[in-house]
Enzyme design. Structure first.
Site, PDB file in Angstrom:
ATOM      1  N   HIS A   1      -3.012  -5.158   1.548  1.00 24.38           N
ATOM      2  CA  HIS A   1      -2.387  -5.370   2.854  1.00 24.38           C
ATOM      3  C   HIS A   1      -2.396  -6.854   3.240  1.00 24.38           C
ATOM      4  O   HIS A   1      -3.247  -7.281   4.027  1.00 24.38           O
ATOM      5  CB  HIS A   1      -3.160  -4.603   3.934  1.00 24.38           C
ATOM      6  CG  HIS A   1      -3.102  -3.124   3.823  1.00 24.38           C
ATOM      7  ND1 HIS A   1      -2.205  -2.354   4.544  1.00 24.38           N
ATOM      8  CD2 HIS A   1      -3.842  -2.249   3.103  1.00 24.38           C
ATOM      9  CE1 HIS A   1      -2.393  -1.078   4.264  1.00 24.38           C
ATOM     10  NE2 HIS A   1      -3.380  -0.987   3.392  1.00 24.38           N
TER      11      HIS A   1
ATOM     12  N   CYS B   1       0.837  -1.208   0.000  1.00 24.62           N
ATOM     13  CA  CYS B   1       0.000   0.000   0.000  1.00 24.62           C
ATOM     14  C   CYS B   1       0.872   1.258   0.000  1.00 24.62           C
ATOM     15  O   CYS B   1       1.420   1.626  -1.031  1.00 24.62           O
ATOM     16  CB  CYS B   1      -0.980  -0.026   1.173  1.00 24.62           C
ATOM     17  SG  CYS B   1      -2.331   1.172   0.998  1.00 24.62           S
TER      18      CYS B   1
ATOM     19  N   GLU C   1      -0.547  -8.252   5.287  1.00 25.99           N
ATOM     20  CA  GLU C   1      -0.237  -8.341   6.718  1.00 25.99           C
ATOM     21  C   GLU C   1      -1.483  -8.319   7.598  1.00 25.99           C
ATOM     22  O   GLU C   1      -1.409  -8.643   8.792  1.00 25.99           O
ATOM     23  CB  GLU C   1       0.709  -7.201   7.134  1.00 25.99           C
ATOM     24  CG  GLU C   1       0.096  -5.810   7.187  1.00 25.99           C
ATOM     25  CD  GLU C   1       0.057  -5.088   5.852  1.00 25.99           C
ATOM     26  OE1 GLU C   1      -0.214  -3.871   5.849  1.00 25.99           O
ATOM     27  OE2 GLU C   1       0.278  -5.737   4.808  1.00 25.99           O
TER      28      GLU C   1
END
Length: 213
Positions: free
Chosen positions: A185, A82, A187
């Site tokens: 994302h 991002c 994560e």
């Protein structure tokens, strides 16, 4: 490159803890990076999701902008999610005039491309280089790639769907040499395959992936 075991996460702002956990699960030593001396001690770097203009200012404040640029230009494996993708781009549309770039990717990205009015967009992506089926991607005020240079591998585009709208067909994951970036994302989803893809790159798996058309 030999056996690379230490991967840093730029720890000035953004999803630092989540990236550290995902990298640790891949079996590498994951450490936060806030100083040039800490950057010197890592073999690779992750630029987390967050706010790209804030991260740009903090890179200058912490005297990391030029050291990170130099390491990337020197071939350090780097992954940006991002905001990290925005920092790695050679050009940013709708960015701030004082925003600084790290380089590494011959791409033009559009900041906040999915629109500020929509906090998030989710879809399943076929990501080149990743086995095991589609990757569930979460986009939060995310960029997309408007154009990519000839040396950039396109790893994923937004598929057709009822909610895709103007995002349909847009490039959202790329790789150029030792630099990897996603507009989403990984994560935040608990799916470690993107981080494993990066760790394989860090360990020397620099083969081309099957490019997405």
């Amino acid at each position: 490159m030999g056996s690379v075991t230490t991967v840093g996460v730029l720890a000035l702002q953004g999803d630092v803890r989540e990236h550290l956990a995902a990298l640790t699960a891949c079996g590498v030593r994951a450490v936060p990076v806030r100083r040039a001396s800490e950057l010197d001690a890592v073999d690779a770097l992750v630029l987390p999701g967050g706010e790209s203009t804030t991260m740009s200012r903090l890179l200058e404040t912490f005297e990391l902008l030029e050291p990170v640029r130099a390491r990337i230009a020197g071939g350090m494996p780097t992954y940006g999610s991002c905001a990290g993708m925005i920092l790695l781009a050679c050009q940013v549309l709708d960015g701030r005039p004082d925003q600084r770039q790290l380089g590494g990717l011959d791409v033009v990205v559009r900041r906040n491309a999915f629109g500020r009015q929509v906090d998030s967009f989710e879809t399943d992506l076929n990501l080149a280089g990743v086995d095991g089926g589609p990757v569930h991607a979460v986009f939060i005020r995310a960029p997309w790639v408007e154009s990519a240079g000839p040396d950039v591998e396109v790893l994923a585009t937004v598929p057709r769907g009822p909610d895709a709208g103007a995002a349909e067909g847009r490039i959202v994951a790329v790789r150029q040499g030792m630099v990897l970036a996603t507009a989403f994302h990984p994560e935040l989803t608990g799916d470690g395959r993107v981080h494993r893809l990066f760790c394989d790159l860090v360990r020397g798996g620099d083969r081309p992936y099957s490019t997405v058309g």
